[in-house]
Structure formats: structure tokens, C-alpha cells
Design a protein around this motif. Structure first.
Motif, PDB file in Angstrom:
ATOM      1  N   HIS A  21     117.326  38.637  23.504  1.00 14.58           N
ATOM      2  CA  HIS A  21     117.166  38.265  22.094  1.00 14.58           C
ATOM      3  C   HIS A  21     118.335  37.419  21.593  1.00 14.58           C
ATOM      4  CE1 HIS A  21     113.694  40.655  22.112  1.00 14.58           C
ATOM      5  NE2 HIS A  21     114.191  41.815  21.712  1.00 14.58           N
ATOM      6  N   GLU A  22     119.484  37.568  22.224  1.00 14.21           N
ATOM      7  CA  GLU A  22     120.655  36.780  21.806  1.00 14.21           C
ATOM      8  C   GLU A  22     120.673  35.392  22.450  1.00 14.21           C
ATOM      9  OE1 GLU A  22     123.840  39.309  22.972  1.00 14.21           O
ATOM     10  OE2 GLU A  22     123.485  40.776  21.360  1.00 14.21           O
ATOM     11  N   SER A  23     119.824  35.148  23.438  1.00 12.00           N
ATOM     12  CA  SER A  23     119.758  33.829  24.075  1.00 12.00           C
ATOM     13  C   SER A  23     119.003  32.870  23.144  1.00 12.00           C
ATOM     14  CB  SER A  23     119.039  33.927  25.422  1.00 12.00           C
ATOM     15  OG  SER A  23     117.639  33.985  25.236  1.00 12.00           O
ATOM     16  N   PRO A  24     119.124  31.554  23.369  1.00 15.74           N
ATOM     17  CA  PRO A  24     118.463  30.589  22.469  1.00 15.74           C
ATOM     18  C   PRO A  24     116.972  30.418  22.741  1.00 15.74           C
ATOM     19  CG  PRO A  24     119.654  29.424  24.190  1.00 15.74           C
ATOM     20  CD  PRO A  24     119.984  30.885  24.362  1.00 15.74           C
ATOM     21  N   TYR A  25     116.442  31.065  23.767  1.00  9.79           N
ATOM     22  CA  TYR A  25     115.062  30.806  24.177  1.00  9.79           C
ATOM     23  C   TYR A  25     114.045  31.574  23.337  1.00  9.79           C
ATOM     24  CZ  TYR A  25     117.177  28.552  28.157  1.00  9.79           C
ATOM     25  OH  TYR A  25     117.914  27.710  28.944  1.00  9.79           O
ATOM     26  N   LYS A  26     112.935  30.883  23.060  1.00  6.22           N
ATOM     27  CA  LYS A  26     111.802  31.489  22.371  1.00  6.22           C
ATOM     28  C   LYS A  26     110.586  31.363  23.282  1.00  6.22           C
ATOM     29  CE  LYS A  26     113.477  30.606  17.688  1.00  6.22           C
ATOM     30  NZ  LYS A  26     113.659  32.023  17.347  1.00  6.22           N
ATOM     31  N   VAL A  27     109.725  32.373  23.274  1.00  2.00           N
ATOM     32  CA  VAL A  27     108.668  32.439  24.274  1.00  2.00           C
ATOM     33  C   VAL A  27     107.318  32.804  23.668  1.00  2.00           C
ATOM     34  CG1 VAL A  27     109.154  34.862  24.791  1.00  2.00           C
ATOM     35  CG2 VAL A  27     108.031  33.461  26.518  1.00  2.00           C
ATOM     36  N   VAL A  28     106.281  32.258  24.271  1.00  2.00           N
ATOM     37  CA  VAL A  28     104.918  32.743  24.057  1.00  2.00           C
ATOM     38  C   VAL A  28     104.487  33.389  25.373  1.00  2.00           C
ATOM     39  CG1 VAL A  28     102.503  32.099  23.730  1.00  2.00           C
ATOM     40  CG2 VAL A  28     104.265  31.078  22.286  1.00  2.00           C
ATOM     41  N   LEU A  29     104.025  34.641  25.287  1.00  2.00           N
ATOM     42  CA  LEU A  29     103.603  35.380  26.471  1.00  2.00           C
ATOM     43  C   LEU A  29     102.078  35.479  26.503  1.00  2.00           C
ATOM     44  CD1 LEU A  29     106.227  37.674  25.363  1.00  2.00           C
ATOM     45  CD2 LEU A  29     106.152  37.558  27.836  1.00  2.00           C
ATOM     46  N   LEU A  95     104.249  26.129  17.801  1.00  2.00           N
ATOM     47  CA  LEU A  95     104.770  27.132  16.871  1.00  2.00           C
ATOM     48  C   LEU A  95     106.229  26.903  16.505  1.00  2.00           C
ATOM     49  CD1 LEU A  95     103.203  30.412  18.343  1.00  2.00           C
ATOM     50  CD2 LEU A  95     102.522  29.196  16.263  1.00  2.00           C
ATOM     51  N   SER A  96     106.968  26.200  17.357  1.00  2.00           N
ATOM     52  CA  SER A  96     108.404  26.021  17.118  1.00  2.00           C
ATOM     53  C   SER A  96     108.732  24.754  16.337  1.00  2.00           C
ATOM     54  CB  SER A  96     109.155  25.998  18.453  1.00  2.00           C
ATOM     55  OG  SER A  96     108.854  24.814  19.180  1.00  2.00           O
ATOM     56  N   LYS A  97     107.724  23.981  15.996  1.00  2.00           N
ATOM     57  CA  LYS A  97     107.989  22.739  15.279  1.00  2.00           C
ATOM     58  C   LYS A  97     108.580  23.010  13.913  1.00  2.00           C
ATOM     59  CE  LYS A  97     104.544  19.728  17.461  1.00  2.00           C
ATOM     60  NZ  LYS A  97     103.281  18.984  17.280  1.00  2.00           N
ATOM     61  N   GLY A 100     110.593  18.626  10.488  1.00  2.00           N
ATOM     62  CA  GLY A 100     110.576  17.241  10.952  1.00  2.00           C
ATOM     63  C   GLY A 100     109.528  16.978  12.014  1.00  2.00           C
ATOM     64  N   GLY A 101     108.781  18.012  12.384  1.00  4.51           N
ATOM     65  CA  GLY A 101     107.718  17.835  13.367  1.00  4.51           C
ATOM     66  C   GLY A 101     108.180  17.897  14.800  1.00  4.51           C
ATOM     67  N   LEU A 102     109.476  18.200  15.025  1.00  5.02           N
ATOM     68  CA  LEU A 102     110.001  18.266  16.381  1.00  5.02           C
ATOM     69  C   LEU A 102     110.026  19.704  16.882  1.00  5.02           C
ATOM     70  CD1 LEU A 102     113.015  15.771  16.092  1.00  5.02           C
ATOM     71  CD2 LEU A 102     110.740  15.337  17.042  1.00  5.02           C
ATOM     72  N   ALA A 103     109.613  19.890  18.141  1.00  7.55           N
ATOM     73  CA  ALA A 103     109.584  21.230  18.719  1.00  7.55           C
ATOM     74  C   ALA A 103     110.975  21.655  19.172  1.00  7.55           C
ATOM     75  CB  ALA A 103     108.619  21.271  19.905  1.00  7.55           C
ATOM     76  N   ASP A 104     111.218  22.948  19.176  1.00  2.16           N
ATOM     77  CA  ASP A 104     112.462  23.507  19.684  1.00  2.16           C
ATOM     78  C   ASP A 104     112.554  23.212  21.190  1.00  2.16           C
ATOM     79  OD1 ASP A 104     114.490  25.210  20.699  1.00  2.16           O
ATOM     80  OD2 ASP A 104     114.170  26.627  19.057  1.00  2.16           O
ATOM     81  N   PRO A 105     113.645  22.618  21.656  1.00  6.28           N
ATOM     82  CA  PRO A 105     113.747  22.282  23.084  1.00  6.28           C
ATOM     83  C   PRO A 105     113.885  23.491  23.991  1.00  6.28           C
ATOM     84  CG  PRO A 105     115.830  21.847  21.988  1.00  6.28           C
ATOM     85  CD  PRO A 105     114.843  22.185  20.913  1.00  6.28           C
ATOM     86  N   GLU A 106     114.182  24.676  23.430  1.00  5.63           N
ATOM     87  CA  GLU A 106     114.420  25.855  24.253  1.00  5.63           C
ATOM     88  C   GLU A 106     113.219  26.805  24.285  1.00  5.63           C
ATOM     89  OE1 GLU A 106     116.883  25.686  25.987  1.00  5.63           O
ATOM     90  OE2 GLU A 106     118.368  24.477  24.972  1.00  5.63           O
ATOM     91  N   VAL A 107     112.003  26.281  24.130  1.00  2.00           N
ATOM     92  CA  VAL A 107     110.835  27.148  24.178  1.00  2.00           C
ATOM     93  C   VAL A 107     110.287  27.217  25.602  1.00  2.00           C
ATOM     94  CG1 VAL A 107     110.219  26.685  21.786  1.00  2.00           C
ATOM     95  CG2 VAL A 107     109.187  25.322  23.601  1.00  2.00           C
ATOM     96  N   ILE A 108     109.646  28.340  25.909  1.00  3.43           N
ATOM     97  CA  ILE A 108     109.032  28.519  27.219  1.00  3.43           C
ATOM     98  C   ILE A 108     107.692  29.237  27.048  1.00  3.43           C
ATOM     99  CG2 ILE A 108     111.193  28.565  28.512  1.00  3.43           C
ATOM    100  CD1 ILE A 108     111.034  31.590  28.581  1.00  3.43           C
TER     101      ILE A 108
END
Length: 424
Positions: A21-29, A95-97, A100-108
Motif C-alpha cells: 500500500h505504501e508503494s506507488p503502484y495501483k492495480v486492477v485485479l 480509472l487512473s486518469k 488532464g486526461g493522462l493515466a497514472d504511469p504506475e498502474v498495473i
């Protein structure tokens, strides 16, 4: 304060969960068949929203078909896990946009499909777990066949832990040692098999760009040029980047022959078509692969590497000009990227080419024809034995039909090659 020694019912140290949870990554499972317990474990200790964007469990076949947008060849397989991870990744991008319409680069995206012990199961039924992760520049899949005699609950714990480890590894968090839970010796040895591929930034960026539509220009759509003559490890694949001020012998607009396809894999009929076209036009053929599809999830990087390997076998042939990666699944979009070019196509593609339904009825046939003429593109059509061509006289102005007797079509197809390969 979290007790660092605390553990949950599947023996995941809570400290590790909070490290994720402390890492910058966000995930869809996306999880099916087993292992879904991990979703609750990521959420029940608090701070879950720091990591989990969404979680879905498409458990029934109809739910899985709808989630993938198609019926998979097999519901539990490495390939299906990768498809699930790709769909999850696309969902994570959306979901991470931000504003500005830009997605989070740290999504997986993580996809897991399992076949675990079931009541009254048939003798010899395999128990297996496939977990894949899709990120901006990486695809990874882990496969574990469970051969030891266990209860369903024990297999569920293993599946959930393997999913956790795939997520933890990507987040830079120490994994849980599974060696004490799986058979590592003797005649029934269980082994986690890992496949991994990575790509350069420009290739990964193709998946993050907004899709073109038939009514708009695709000038902003990227293109990655792959040089097959450079022998590189798969994770070092780098496209040529052509800056506007540079002058190189092969800029995208100078490409004259384009062979668009999935090439999954490239086979002898593809090669024959490319050789014929190259000989007739006295020009090399550039093979174009769109990472995105009209009715399928995008191509992941393990699959892409396999397709490039099937093309790399012909890198020294006279007809080979190179490979272009795009996100242009429709030929109206390809025409924007390759104006003044001739496209090599088969009879089945030809029949869809001018059908408004192929473009989701957003344009009509006259508009399609007009657009191709404006872009000065032509089509070299190879007539297959099993396909009856639907020919509009106006289309013949920019289409050359290669008759069946000049095309040595022996019925070979990529689909048949894949089926034989998967059944080995």
C-alpha cells in the motif's frame, strides 16, 4: 499501529500488505476459479484504496466472456491469464486518469485463472494456477501445476499467495516463501514457471494512447519501428525513433508496401504473399502489427515477442523491409499512417474492408472509398480458395486481385498452427 508479527488466515504478514500500500503502484485485479481471497486480504486491514483501483471476479463462463470481450480458447491457461491482465491493465489506465486526461504511469493489471480441487471431479483433472501481470512496459506470467494431494482450502491458500507474490514482486516488496507449501522434490515436484518480456518506452506508450476513430485523424497515433536485423534479447527490443529533423532512408511516409496482420505466427502463406508483392513492386515489404484490436484485448508483450520471433526468421530475405508496431486496427487508420502505400491483404480482409459494419457503422461505404482515394492507398488482394470475393467495380480502380491460380494457398492458417501448438 500495525503489529509487524500479525498474520492473516492465509499467512500473509500484514506488514508486507502495508508495504504494498505504501508503494506507488495501483492495480486492477481480475481473478477466477480460485485465489479470490487475496482481494479481501488487501482490503481488510485498511489503506486498500492506496493500491486497489478495482477488483472483479468473472467466475461464470458468460461473465468471463463478457470481461474479455470474447470466448477464450481455454478458461484456465497461461494465455487466458495474460488476456485477463491486459483487460485489467486497460481498466486501470482508464480509472487512473486525472483531470488532464493522462493515466497514472504506475498502474498495473493482474489476471489470475485457476483450476482447483472440486467435488466429484473426474480422475486425472489438472489442478493449475496461472497469474499474469501487465504493466506499461512488462508482461509476466507465472504458472503452477498442483500435483500433490491437498484439500480445496489448501489449494486456495497457495493460489492466493502466488497472486500476492506477483503483486509484491512488481511493487518491490519481499515475496512469501512458497517452498514449504509446494512439493519441491521427489517424483511429484511442483515448480513455478515464469515467463517475462519487456519492451522499450515507445512500444509501451502505444498501449496508453487514446484510440483513433474512423471519423478522426490518426496523426497523433504513434508508430514503433522494429529493426529485425539487430539481434537483441526480447527485453531489449527498441524501436527506431525518427525525429522530424533527421533524414533517414526509410521514413514512415516512404514505405511503399505494407502487410498488416496479427502474424500469430507468420507462416509460409504470408511469406509467399510478401515475396510476390515485393517482386512485383520492386520494393521491400513492411509488416505492420497493431497492438490494439477491434474486438479483442490488446496484444501483450509475451505474445508480441513470439510474433516478432516468427518474423525474425525471415530478416535476411530480400522481401523483408522491417516491422512497424501501431495502434491502428482499422484500415482507415492505417491509411493515415501509411499514405501513398499499397497494402497486402487476403480475400477475407478484402470483404470486410469496405463494409460499414467493420467500422461500427460510423462511416458508409462511399466515405470509406473516398478516404482511401484521398490517401492514395492501393490494395493487393490475394484471393483464397475458400473465400468468395464481393467486388464493387469502383473498388477495382485501386485494388489488384491476385487470382487463385497464381496464389499457392494450401489452407495453412495461423489459427490452425496455434491450435496444434497448444495441443502438444
Amino acid at each position: 499501529m500495525v503489529d509487524k508479527l500479525a498474520a492473516n488466515k492465509i499467512n500473509l504478514p500484514v506488514e508486507r500488505i502495508f508495504q504494498i500500500h505504501e508503494s506507488p503502484y495501483k492495480v486492477v485485479l481480475a481473478i477466477t476459479g480460485g485465489g479470490a481471497e487475496i482481494i479481501g486480504e488487501l482490503l481488510r486491514h485498511g489503506s486498500g484504496s492506496a493500491t486497489v483501483l478495482d477488483a472483479v471476479v468473472p467466475y461464470g463462463m458468460a461473465a468471463m466472456d463478457r470481461f474479455l470481450g470474447r470466448k477464450p480458447d481455454k478458461y484456465c491457461s497461461e494465455k487466458t491469464a495474460r488476456l485477463m491482465a491486459m483487460v485489467a491493465y486497460q481498466r486501470a489506465l482508464e480509472l487512473s486518469k486525472g483531470s488532464g486526461g493522462l493515466a497514472d504511469p504506475e498502474v498495473i493489471g493482474i489476471g489470475a485463472t485457476c483450476k482447483l480441487r472440486a467435488a466429484n471431479e473426474r480422475e486425472g483433472r489438472k489442478h493449475e494456477v496461472h497469474v499474469a501481470v501487465q504493466a506499461a512496459r512488462e508482461t509476466e506470467v507465472c504458472t503452477l501445476e498442483l500435483t500433490a494431494d491437498r484439500t480445496r482450502e489448501e489449494e486456495e491458500k497457495i493460489a492466493a499467495t502466488l497472486i500476492f507474490n506477483v503483486l509484491a514482486r512488481h511493487c518491490g516488496v519481499p515475496e512469501i516463501d512458497l517452498r514449504d507449501r509446494i512439493e519441491t522434490g521427489g517424483g511429484r515436484k511442483e515448480e513455478i514457471i515464469v515467463k517475462y518480456e519487456s519492451v522499450s518506452g515507445p512500444v509501451g506508450d502505444l498501449l496508453k494512447q487514446q484510440s483513433c476513430n474512423p471519423e478522426s485523424s490518426c496523426k497523433t497515433a504513434g508508430m514503433a519501428r522494429i529493426n529485425l536485423n539487430e539481434v537483441k534479447a526480447p527485453e531489449e527490443i527498441k524501436p527506431e525513433e525518427t525525429k522530424p529533423e533527421e533524414t533517414k532512408p526509410e521514413k514512415p511516409e516512404e514505405i511503399k508496401l505494407v502487410f498488416s496482420g496479427s502474424f500469430d505466427p507468420c507462416h509460409k502463406n504470408h511469406v509467399f504473399m510478401a515475396m510476390c508483392a515485393s517482386k512485383e513492386y520492386n520494393a521491400p515489404v513492411h509488416f505492420e502489427i497493431s497492438l490494439t484490436n477491434v474486438d479483442k484485448p490488446p496484444i501483450d508483450f509475451i505474445s508480441l515477442s513470439q510474433r516478432l520471433d516468427s518474423l525474425r526468421k525471415y530478416k535476411d530475405e530480400a522481401f523483408m523491409g522491417g516491422v512497424c508496431l501501431t495502434r491502428a486496427p482499422l484500415f482507415l487508420q492505417k491509411a493515415d499512417l501509411f499514405p501513398n502505400s499499397t497494402f497486402i491483404i487476403g480475400g477475407d480482409t478484402f470483404n470486410r474492408l469496405f463494409d460499414a459494419k467493420y467500422y461500427d457503422s460510423t462511416v458508409d461505404t462511399p466515405a470509406i472509398i473516398r478516404s482511401f482515394k484521398e490517401k492514395n492507398v492501393r490494395f493487393m488482394v490475394f484471393h483464397r480458395k475458400s473465400v468468395e470475393l464481393s467486388i464493387n467495380p469502383e473498388i477495382l480502380e485501386f485494388c489488384e486481385i491476385i487470382p487463385v491460380d497464381e496464389y499457392e494457398d494450401d489452407g495453412t492458417s495461423s489459427r490452425e498452427i496455434r491450435r496444434k501448438r497448444e495441443n502438444k
